[in-house]
Design a protein around this motif. Sequence first.
Motif: not given
Length: 463
Positions: A146-151, A299-301
């Motif tokens: 997981v990172v902080n957003n999908n972009a 979040a960016g999964i």
Amino acid sequence: MESRELLSYLPKVDVLLNDINIISIKDVSRNIVLESVRETIDEYRKKILSGELKSFEYEDIVNDVLIKVKKKSSMHLKRVINATGTVLHTNLGRAVLSKSAIDAVINAASRYSNLEFDLEKGVRGSRYSHVEELICKITGAEAAMVVNNNAAAVMLVLSTLSKGKEAIVSRGQLVEIGGSFRVPAVMEQSGARLVEVGTTNRTHLYDYENAINDNTGVILKVHQSNYKILGFTEEVSIEDLMQLGKKYDIPVVEDIGSGVFIDMVKYGLTYEPTVQESIKKGIDVVTFSGDKMLGGPQAGIIAGKKKYIDKMKKNQLTRALRIDKMTLAALEATLRLYLDESTAINEIIVLRMLTLDIETLRKSAQKLSKMLKSRLKDFCEVEIIKEFSQVGGGAMPLENLETYVVAIKPLNMSLEKMDYLLRSLDVPIIGRIYKDRMLFDVRTLFEEEYKIIADSLYKISQE
């Protein structure tokens, strides 16, 4: 009165600071009070010199100071009441977290946690371990992170798999994702070179195959989650892209956007592809948002084949894009709700709002309408109207959700002024204006907010 004479009546800073009303201000820094006094006097001086202000009372200045102090000492990011009917309203914070997610955030934020500590082995651990197993269990993926957003997720995937190489994508999928951020720009930042194939409305398998060369890094498919192209169209299926990827040993990546875990057709909504479907079809890597249809925090999964996810975990960009403990806590709590579908539908606020039946909405509108009519009969007309809500957040753009709204038409105040006053409240109320009425869509309201709306409108009616 002459401007010079009017200026002489402006109170000095010390006089205002010693005013009983200003002395009585509690729990506010003196610097804020002093700044507010000076700014208020300066504003009055400018209005006098410009000719805008012809007279004033000392009490006016004191009241303006008090208003300014209150504004300066209040949180800028604050709770609002969303009466727009747009469930995933990007400007209003998108998904409202479930109670279990909120509790998890408080628990993680208020004390120390095992964020990167393996309690079983007593050594440093990975923050992804708290959610990776859950994501894999729900989606069927081999691995996840997981990172902080999908972009950021898309950028990390492309940086890992296609930096210095070419990324093939259909011209019809080069979307703008809001705030003027566009897929081609995100791809450029990753170090991958964009190769567009096909046309806006039609892309064939041979378009992808003809673009493949020794420098091809990935084949990218972007789900059109925030718009639709209708009519004479064609796009290539994941299955066909996977066959092509295997033929040339090129990973296939899908940006699915909204992050749907439950088939919403059974709840009366338009079909939207689920993450599980993409994994089942063999996709190498899929990315999606945490705060859209999933109903969790921003979040960016990233989920998919372990050999690719492991490479991403080692990418130096990962540290710059990682999520914090509060986001991780909220995400884990949200994911746990998906272990049982009925629990997810009932407790995840986004899903609950989207699946409300029309009779429940009608009764809610009647309750709000009754409260407003009993207090505002001389201030505005109140009626219940059948309308449509929206999903929002760049999800299901063609979905119109039947709803009921309470429409009010002020009798002795302009709609624009009432809208401004509602936005200026301690708890701002954001409705939507349609023709000559303000609409309050009950789909996105919580029951305890009905009284706040009624009290606030009554207060406005007395001004």
